[in-house]
Scaffold this motif. Sequence first.
Motif, short mmCIF file in Angstrom:
data_model
loop_
_atom_site.label_atom_id
_atom_site.label_comp_id
_atom_site.label_asym_id
_atom_site.label_seq_id
_atom_site.Cartn_x
_atom_site.Cartn_y
_atom_site.Cartn_z
N ILE A 1 0.14 31.49 87.90
CA ILE A 1 -0.14 30.98 89.16
C ILE A 1 -0.89 31.90 89.78
N VAL A 2 -1.90 31.50 90.51
CA VAL A 2 -2.75 32.06 91.61
C VAL A 2 -2.33 32.12 92.78
N ILE A 3 -2.53 33.22 93.54
CA ILE A 3 -2.30 33.52 94.60
C ILE A 3 -3.40 33.88 95.31
N VAL A 4 -3.88 33.24 96.34
CA VAL A 4 -5.00 33.58 97.05
C VAL A 4 -4.62 34.59 98.30
N ASN A 5 -5.47 35.59 98.58
CA ASN A 5 -5.24 36.21 99.97
C ASN A 5 -5.51 35.36 101.18
N SER A 6 -4.89 34.27 101.42
CA SER A 6 -5.02 33.42 102.50
C SER A 6 -4.60 34.09 103.95
N CYS A 7 -3.61 34.85 103.81
CA CYS A 7 -3.02 35.54 104.92
C CYS A 7 -2.07 36.54 104.40
N ASP A 8 -1.39 37.22 105.49
CA ASP A 8 -0.47 38.41 105.38
C ASP A 8 0.63 37.72 104.33
N GLY A 9 1.25 36.71 104.71
CA GLY A 9 2.29 36.16 104.09
C GLY A 9 2.08 35.75 102.57
N ARG B 1 -20.45 28.37 98.32
CA ARG B 1 -19.79 26.93 98.62
C ARG B 1 -18.31 27.36 99.32
N TYR B 2 -17.46 28.11 98.68
CA TYR B 2 -16.18 28.22 98.97
C TYR B 2 -16.23 28.99 100.36
N LEU B 3 -16.97 29.84 100.53
CA LEU B 3 -16.98 30.66 101.83
C LEU B 3 -17.71 29.89 102.91
N THR B 4 -18.62 29.10 102.73
CA THR B 4 -19.37 28.50 103.59
C THR B 4 -18.92 27.00 104.07
N ARG B 5 -17.97 26.48 103.41
CA ARG B 5 -17.47 25.22 103.92
C ARG B 5 -16.43 25.26 105.14
N PRO B 6 -16.36 24.03 105.56
CA PRO B 6 -15.46 24.08 106.89
C PRO B 6 -14.44 24.88 106.73
N PRO B 7 -14.14 26.18 107.61
CA PRO B 7 -13.13 27.03 107.55
C PRO B 7 -11.92 26.62 108.04
N CYS B 8 -11.01 27.24 107.27
CA CYS B 8 -9.59 27.31 107.76
C CYS B 8 -9.42 28.58 108.51
N CYS C 1 -5.51 21.02 103.90
CA CYS C 1 -5.85 22.01 102.55
C CYS C 1 -6.02 21.24 101.46
N THR C 2 -5.48 20.17 101.43
CA THR C 2 -5.65 19.18 100.27
C THR C 2 -6.61 17.84 100.75
N GLY C 3 -7.13 18.07 102.08
CA GLY C 3 -8.02 16.87 102.65
C GLY C 3 -9.58 17.35 102.81
N ALA C 4 -10.02 16.70 103.82
CA ALA C 4 -11.25 16.84 104.11
C ALA C 4 -11.93 18.30 104.08
N ARG C 5 -11.16 19.31 104.49
CA ARG C 5 -11.76 20.71 104.33
C ARG C 5 -11.74 21.08 102.89
N HIS C 6 -10.87 20.64 102.07
CA HIS C 6 -10.79 20.96 100.77
C HIS C 6 -12.11 20.24 99.74
N TYR C 7 -12.42 19.04 100.23
CA TYR C 7 -13.49 18.67 99.51
C TYR C 7 -15.01 18.30 99.97
N CYS D 1 2.44 30.07 110.95
CA CYS D 1 1.18 30.19 110.19
C CYS D 1 0.23 30.76 111.47
N ASP D 2 0.34 31.97 111.23
CA ASP D 2 -0.66 32.70 112.15
C ASP D 2 -2.12 32.55 112.16
N ALA D 3 -2.73 32.03 111.13
CA ALA D 3 -4.20 31.57 111.13
C ALA D 3 -4.39 30.32 111.95
N TRP D 4 -3.14 29.45 112.17
CA TRP D 4 -3.27 28.25 113.12
C TRP D 4 -2.77 28.57 114.50
#
Lengths: 348, 414
Positions: free
Chosen positions: A68-76, A256-263, A232-238, A296-299
């Motif tokens: 399983i890969v955990i990305v550093n999405s947030c502190d949580g 590509r991953y860093l410059t696409r529409p941000p979360c 996260c599985t919709g428009a921003r993802h693709y 979700c602090d990011a939001w």
Amino acid sequence: MPTTKDILFTCSYLPEEIVTAAGFRPVRVVSSARPSEADTALHPATCPYIRAVYAAAARRDGAAAAGIVIVNSCDGMRRLADALAALPDGPPAVFLDVPHKKDEPAVDLFADGLGRFAGQLEHELGGAPVTPEALELAIGRHNVRRRKIAEVFGLLSDGALSGSAVFGLLRNAAQDTLGAADGRIDALIASARPGGTAGGKRIVVSANVLDRPDLVEMIESAGGSVVALDSCTGARHYEGLVTEGAADPMRAVAERYLTRPPCGRMEGIGDRIDWLVALAKTTRADGVILTTVKYCDAWLYDLPQVTEGLTAAGVGVLSLENDYEWSGAGQIKTRTEAFLETPGKGGR
Amino acid sequence: MLKMMLSEMKRQATEALSVKADARALWFAEWAKLFLAAYDADRPVVYTSFYAFPMEILHSCDVAPFDFELGASMLLTLPVGADLMGQAEALGYSPDICSFHRASVASFYRDYFPKPELLITTSFYCGGKSRTSEILSRLYGKPGRLLSVPQEITTESIRYVSGQLRQIAKTVAELTGKSFDEERLKEAVTSSNRARASHLALLDLLGHRPAPWGGNQLVNYSIFSRMFDGSPVLADLHEAFIDKLKARIEGGTLRQERHRVFWYAWAPTYKNAVFETLTRHGVSVPVCETFLVHWDEIDEQHPFEGLAIRCLKDPFIGGVDRRTALLDKTIDQFGIDGAILFATPACRHSKGNWEIMRQAARKRGIPLLVLDMDIADPRAYGEEQIRTRLEGFIEMLDGRTDVKPVCGGDHEND
């Protein structure tokens, strides 16, 4: 059920191309475990998706996966990575750091990190070496999917496909093999009926983790049309393709991953507002329903300014919080229906 | 309101210093002076995170630094705290986000803070603060800069962070119409290294049984003193406290002590019974994680790289093992027999792994209390509940027969 050829992941910032190039299938974790089952390991005031992922791992739902890969999405998520590493019987966990910026130095750093990540897939999880050729092939395959999904989103916006059908597709695509997903996408495109679902308020759904169709179904049952699914599985993802044939394909992936529409985890509230306003305008939306999982602090931090930005652009906004399980569905339905009934463009 | 508070703080501290030299009064005087400088219009004001961003860079330029979160924390010691929460929530800021940050945004609308020309923030310690900085940047209409710090220390990450520090330094200097003077930065780093030596000496003294200092004041000092990183003031402050603690130890009148507890994370800002309850039961807090020195001497010849390494080594970056290792290192040196994790609800990075932290403490035979309590929002504070939890924890410590209490005198040592 995941197999030993699967790599589980929890964030759209995981470069799926690299996982595919290593010979694995990237499988987004959609947890059926209850977040509360994780409360003895992770503090209850932690994102319910994070807790649900932990709870699923603790009951060995993904035990057969290669990792399983955990990305550093947030502190949580960072704390989830720690918790999974401490789980005695869980799948091997790999942590992937992602910069918070999208400038050149960040892209360079991310590309370097992705090179090491590819090495981890090979040496720690038993994957194939990620050669430039394998990566280029994977880039091509994932770009094909992105183009197909873009076509699906166009049909959604035109009312030729329902939000429910597209939601179901996206959820399956997050867990299917590329081949199976392509088949489903082609079948859905073939089923499109121009003008079939037109009518009622045109609504953009913008979310972080949205693994259940409840909101989409509520909108449609109230007579509205979902014209875009930004999650996260919709428009921003693709959105956005990886440049093919680049001299450095790893760097092309990073870019590509860093410059696409941000979360919300990325620097740039303004970029998020611009993306949502543009999305609302191109889909001729009457309103945007923003929904976030709790904690979700990011939001949550961005919400007032994002709402203000959309409102200033003449787009009605409704903010809804959910607990990942959508246990407050009754109240949410009432608010959604009220939003859709607001005369003119759905307003605050 | 904050300016008035700081002015009064400065007045009282200056008055105390006119009577006799006192470390605490010196600290308050310098603290007030630094914050008040941001209200004088003679230098560009730069917002930053005092305890995360390398202050050496700001002290090398002629700017007035300000930390909105620490400013808000000061306001939150006053009854206005609940109003600030309510105002932020009315503006749409969720009660689930950090109360410090809600207060910071509300303070903008009340014009409590000096106006910045630039807002610098860091990706670590924490994500919420960096987001609040961006929100304020947009509200003030002033540029923001993010120092994004990766989770691992590698050649590439050092290069990445030092590169950002160079860019930010250039931007800060440009506010003053000058070029960035790297020689001044080297001097600032030299000051920091001198302060580091004093800091270690101060920590040594805190290992004395009974503890000559600690508790709430130590936790606050550990965070607020970082505003002086790079300034000669910091070593002076540490030395002043060293003299004070030595005098207490030599005086032989330190308070009786039955237990010594390691403190994780921060402390609540509003009036509360936490440290009073601990003190009443003879529980000292002689060390806290934010006061431990996690960095080596900074390379004075390569200051940007040296400061980048200090950032990368921060215990609030990377895995939770960095934090559990801190407790591990201090148990023997400080005679620790218990630990408390202050778990303010919105602090996901700090309290998320409570169980791992509890297990790590248990492996060393140390019970860990997770104290759920908001850091700055007094509305949910239940004094009796907190007392009960603390007293239950203390009973657990008392019940351990393998720990010998340390006796001392009755001196007030906080």
